[in-house]
Design an enzyme around this catalytic site. Structure first.
Site, PDB file in Angstrom:
ATOM      1  N   LYS A   1      14.335  87.351 -92.221  1.00 36.11           N
ATOM      2  CA  LYS A   1      13.145  87.758 -91.443  1.00 36.11           C
ATOM      3  C   LYS A   1      11.911  87.458 -92.290  1.00 36.11           C
ATOM      4  CE  LYS A   1      15.906  90.940 -88.792  1.00 36.11           C
ATOM      5  NZ  LYS A   1      16.100  92.248 -88.159  1.00 36.11           N
TER       6      LYS A   1
ATOM      7  N   GLY B   1      19.027  96.863 -87.789  1.00 35.32           N
ATOM      8  CA  GLY B   1      18.279  97.583 -88.817  1.00 35.32           C
ATOM      9  C   GLY B   1      18.371  99.096 -88.715  1.00 35.32           C
TER      10      GLY B   1
ATOM     11  N   SER C   1      23.329  95.802 -88.310  1.00 37.05           N
ATOM     12  CA  SER C   1      23.799  96.749 -89.326  1.00 37.05           C
ATOM     13  C   SER C   1      25.159  96.374 -89.933  1.00 37.05           C
ATOM     14  CB  SER C   1      23.828  98.180 -88.761  1.00 37.05           C
ATOM     15  OG  SER C   1      22.524  98.588 -88.402  1.00 37.05           O
TER      16      SER C   1
ATOM     17  N   ASN D   1      19.715  86.294 -92.464  1.00 42.04           N
ATOM     18  CA  ASN D   1      18.399  86.168 -91.827  1.00 42.04           C
ATOM     19  C   ASN D   1      17.422  87.018 -92.640  1.00 42.04           C
ATOM     20  OD1 ASN D   1      16.154  86.235 -90.189  1.00 42.04           O
ATOM     21  ND2 ASN D   1      17.120  87.452 -88.551  1.00 42.04           N
TER      22      ASN D   1
ATOM     23  N   GLU E   1      23.849  90.710 -80.555  1.00 42.58           N
ATOM     24  CA  GLU E   1      23.133  91.683 -81.384  1.00 42.58           C
ATOM     25  C   GLU E   1      22.505  92.756 -80.499  1.00 42.58           C
ATOM     26  OE1 GLU E   1      21.788  89.856 -85.453  1.00 42.58           O
ATOM     27  OE2 GLU E   1      20.268  89.468 -83.935  1.00 42.58           O
TER      28      GLU E   1
ATOM     29  N   HIS F   1      15.878  85.495 -81.123  1.00 44.30           N
ATOM     30  CA  HIS F   1      16.163  86.797 -81.750  1.00 44.30           C
ATOM     31  C   HIS F   1      15.413  87.884 -80.974  1.00 44.30           C
ATOM     32  CE1 HIS F   1      16.186  90.062 -84.647  1.00 44.30           C
ATOM     33  NE2 HIS F   1      17.206  89.467 -85.220  1.00 44.30           N
TER      34      HIS F   1
HETATM   35  P1  PGA Z   1      20.328  93.956 -89.603  1.00 42.03           P
HETATM   36  O1  PGA Z   1      19.622  92.861 -88.641  1.00 42.03           O
HETATM   37  O2  PGA Z   1      21.430  93.282 -90.319  1.00 42.03           O
HETATM   38  O3  PGA Z   1      19.224  94.413 -90.506  1.00 42.03           O
HETATM   39  O4  PGA Z   1      20.780  95.043 -88.685  1.00 42.03           O
HETATM   40  C1  PGA Z   1      20.379  91.880 -87.995  1.00 42.03           C
HETATM   41  C2  PGA Z   1      19.460  90.905 -87.313  1.00 42.03           C
HETATM   42  O5  PGA Z   1      18.356  91.292 -86.884  1.00 42.03           O
HETATM   43  O6  PGA Z   1      19.806  89.707 -87.184  1.00 42.03           O
END
Ligand code: PGA
Length: 224
Positions: A13, A153, A185, A11, A147, A98
């Site tokens: 983003k 993040g 993460s 993803n 999640e 999300h």
């Molecule tokens: P991350 O985000 O891998 O940066 O923790 C996961 C997500 O938001 O799908």
């Protein structure tokens, strides 16, 4: 692993423009093995989707393309929206609900239900994101990502055992056909421990997907 194929989903983003997205596909695509038991998906921003799909087709890469959102409306007078009927030309899957959309765009369970229905009608796989074991899964949805918001993040993932427990609870509630991914993460060091859990069918990755080499390391870690 929760039976069936393993999903590894990137993803981006709102982090990569068109050129950056294509460059990523041109690095990752040729390194992917064609395997029935592995589904690798890239979810770029809307503006990059068409060209990413073209790059995948030209390279004949075993890479699915997804969107990060989808409209809850059909085609019509809905300024700014991207309906499933248009997106289906390019995508196989759409992330829906999300936590960043729930928080920043006030998405409700009803919105998520409508998006899921329209995705299914257009033969797009809805990947619904939920935040805990009590998250609502719309009917017809058979792929979800657990999640926890605090793990996204943050560099602080949930433990594989706890994620596996959430996946078990969800599958007991919604049935064995439900495939549950973990996100939050995930990185090349911890990915394997998540997919080794009995009820986890893959991972959804943002931060560690942006660097193509790091993303390939995740795939490698999950592949043996
Ligand atoms: P991350 O985000 O891998 O940066 O923790 C996961 C997500 O938001 O799908």
């Amino acid at each position: 692993m929760g039976g069936g194929a393993m999903w590894i989903i990137a993803n981006f983003k709102a982090n990569k423009n068109i050129k950056e997205s294509i460059d990523w596909v041109e690095i990752v695509g040729p390194k992917l093995e064609k395997r029935e038991d592995l589904k690798v998906v890239v979810c770029p921003s809307f503006s990059a989707i068409e060209q990413v799909k073209k790059t995948v087709l030209v390279g004949n890469f075993p890479l699915m393309v997804g969107s990060q959102d989808i409209s809850k409306f059909p085609p019509g007078s809905f300024t700014g929206e991207e309906p499933a009927q248009f997106l289906k030309e390019f995508i196989d899957l759409s992330i829906i609900g999300h936590s960043e959309r729930r928080q920043n765009f006030s998405e409700t369970e009803e919105d998520i239900k409508q998006k899921t229905e329209l995705a299914i009608k257009s033969e797009i796989i809805p990947l619904v994101c939920i935040q805990d074991k009590d998250g609502q899964i719309p009917s017809g949805c058979s792929l979800v990502a657990y999640e926890p918001v605090w793990a996204i993040g943050s560099g602080k993932p949930d433990t594989p055992a706890s994620a596996g427990e959430v996946a078990l609870v969800l599958r007991e509630k919604y049935g064995e056909n439900l495939e549950v991914l973990y996100g939050g993460s995930v990185n090349p060091e911890n990915a394997e421990a998540f997919i080794q859990q009995d009820n986890i069918s893959g991972v959804l990755i943002a931060s560690a997907s942006l660097n193509p080499e790091e993303f390939l390391e995740v795939i490698q870690a999950c592949s043996h």
